[in-house]
Design an enzyme around this catalytic site. Structure first.
Site, mmCIF file in Angstrom:
data_model
loop_
_atom_site.group_PDB
_atom_site.id
_atom_site.type_symbol
_atom_site.label_atom_id
_atom_site.label_comp_id
_atom_site.label_asym_id
_atom_site.label_seq_id
_atom_site.Cartn_x
_atom_site.Cartn_y
_atom_site.Cartn_z
ATOM 1 N N ASN A 9 0.890 -1.166 0.000
ATOM 2 C CA ASN A 9 0.000 0.000 0.000
ATOM 3 C C ASN A 9 0.928 1.216 0.000
ATOM 4 O OD1 ASN A 9 -1.839 1.987 0.436
ATOM 5 N ND2 ASN A 9 -2.662 1.148 2.350
ATOM 6 N N ARG A 94 -2.613 -2.365 -3.349
ATOM 7 C CA ARG A 94 -3.827 -1.601 -3.117
ATOM 8 C C ARG A 94 -3.819 -0.422 -4.089
ATOM 9 N NH1 ARG A 94 -5.878 1.512 2.323
ATOM 10 N NH2 ARG A 94 -7.824 2.217 1.390
ATOM 11 N N HIS A 182 -12.675 2.836 -0.087
ATOM 12 C CA HIS A 182 -12.565 1.953 1.079
ATOM 13 C C HIS A 182 -13.209 0.588 0.813
ATOM 14 C CE1 HIS A 182 -12.159 5.771 3.721
ATOM 15 N NE2 HIS A 182 -10.980 5.236 3.532
ATOM 16 N N ARG A 242 -9.113 15.932 5.251
ATOM 17 C CA ARG A 242 -9.968 16.202 4.083
ATOM 18 C C ARG A 242 -11.315 16.750 4.542
ATOM 19 N NH1 ARG A 242 -9.483 10.359 1.456
ATOM 20 N NH2 ARG A 242 -7.745 9.943 2.838
ATOM 21 N N GLU A 381 -7.662 -4.857 5.346
ATOM 22 C CA GLU A 381 -7.603 -4.665 3.892
ATOM 23 C C GLU A 381 -6.487 -5.508 3.271
ATOM 24 O OE1 GLU A 381 -7.495 -0.710 5.285
ATOM 25 O OE2 GLU A 381 -8.747 0.013 3.655
#
Ligand code: AMP
Length: 405
Positions: A9, A94, A182, A242, A381
């Site tokens: 990732n 990812r 996600h 964000r 993940e």
């Protein structure tokens, strides 16, 4: 030699990786977790084994030269030297954006890589960094199979209405639509729901992925039907840095009245907003919780985060036509009992009844009574990527979907 998978990732200055043994038939088994941070500034590597023991803890020169390529080569060399008997057989990546074409993990070819590069404008702050290690591995180890796993893919089956913006139709055709992100986290949660409560897997569930990035996803019988992130990973909930959902008119105001260039405006919305922007203190929930009692700005940032979760939750409950369970996951969702308590108290209208003691001890179930249930379920993940990489590799080549972009 024991075959292993590397799961990557990659961010702008970091490289998270995990190493899995490919068991036959069973789940891939994680053996190492590693993180390279501060690439090109003050690179630091830490690797832990499966017991959590640190097995590498190193600084690298801070002359600005040590970047992603050096980091990847170092990891590959470390595995060779350290493992004494592990053979790297594939890399799973990812990748934030799969666009309209890639709705499932795919083995990377030159055509796939080219297509993924064309998606950079849809995720300019993430996609280039995600693709960089693919290019490096193709150059250095051309025969090593690589698999791209997408954050958007899990949402690809949403009803069309959930994916539309009220914009001229030609824009939708040109790719301006809600994608959602996600997805690897949500796919993992959907995969483990039956182990927590078989009824949940068949029910209406909202998953709250609350980390530095944050979004909610509505699952109906385990499938994504709506989510709070849209065209970009900027939409929906406020996050660490964000802004989340924003009146589009503000962007024009920033450009015309504040005279910001597009890059400056983008930087403000992605990196100087959210918990950090509102508090002026930190993007880290732990820090904000520590100072909230004496710093009203920290308290306001937390309150806005919780308020926005509550409003978006209401919207997803409407999309589902009711709710049977709410799942908390990711850094804040898994660890911050105070955020869970505030969200659940705010959602009492839906019938949630907080179980304070269970919530304080981390669940897994954090509600009581006859209403909908709430749970804490750690996400994974990387395991999803390892599972998907193994599955793609075991497919006969002829049945692999051909990219159409
Ligand atoms: P993630 O992006 O999933 O790694 O989540 C990062 C976020 O989780 C940051 O805001 C952290 O402050 C938050 N977090 C991690 N551990 C805790 C904790 N024990 N209590 C509160 N927040 C936490």
């Amino acid at each position: 030699m024991t075959p292993v998978l590397l799961v990557l990732n990659a961010g702008s200055s970091s490289l998270k990786f995990q190493v899995f043994i490919l068991g036959d038939g069973e789940e891939p088994q994680r053996i190492f977790r590693g993180l390279f941070e501060g690439l090109r500034e003050a690179p630091h590597l830490r690797i832990r084994d499966r017991t959590g023991t640190t097995v590498a803890d190193e600084d690298f020169g801070s002359d600005g030269a040590f970047g992603h390529e050096d980091a990847l080569l170092h990891v590959a060399a470390w595995m060779r030297a350290h493992s004494g008997g592990f053979e790297l057989v594939a890399v799973g990546h990812r990748i934030v954006h799969g666009g309209m074409t890639y709705c499932e993990p795919v083995r990377v070819t030159a055509e796939v890589l080219e297509a993924l590069e064309r998606l950079v404008p849809l995720a300019p702050l993430h996609q280039p960094h995600n693709l960089e290690p693919i290019r490096i591995f193709r150059r250095r180890f051309p025969d090593l199979p690589q698999v791209a796993c997408f954050d958007t893919a899990f949402h690809a089956g949403q009803p069309e209405i959930a994916r539309l913006f009220a914009l001229p139709h030609a824009m939708m055709e040109g790719g301006v639509r809600r994608y959602g992100f996600h997805g690897l986290s949500y796919a993992y949660i959907a995969s483990v729901l039956p182990a927590y409560d078989p009824a949940l897997a068949a029910g209406r569930v909202v998953v709250a992925h609350l980390g530095n990035g944050a979004s909610l996803c509505a699952l109906n019988r385990g499938a994504s039907v709506a989510t709070t992130m849209g065209f970009s990973a900027l939409d929906g909930l406020p996050m660490g840095t964000r802004c989340g959902s924003l009146d589009a008119g503000i962007v024009f105001y920033m450009l015309r009245e504040m005279k910001l260039g597009p890059d400056e405006a983008e930087r403000m919305l992605y990196t100087q907003s959210g918990l950090l922007g509102v508090s002026g203190i930190s993007n880290d929930m732990r820090t904000l919780r520590r100072v909230a009692a004496r710093e009203p700005d920290a308290r306001r940032a937390i309150d806005l985060f919780v308020y926005r979760i509550g409003r978006e939750l209401g919207s997803l409950v409407a999309a589902l036509g009711g709710i049977d369970a709410l799942i908390f996951t990711a850094g804040i969702g898994e660890n911050d009992a105070a955020t869970r308590a505030e969200v659940l108290r705010g959602a009492a209208w839906a019938g949630f009844e907080l179980d304070d003691a269970a919530n304080a001890s981390g669940g897994p179930r954090v509600t009581r009574g006859p209403g909908p249930t709430a749970w804490v379920i750690p996400t994974d993940e990387e395991l999803m990527i390892a599972r998907a990489t193994r599955a793609v590799l075991s497919r006969p080549r002829s049945s692999r979907p051909q990219p159409a972009l």
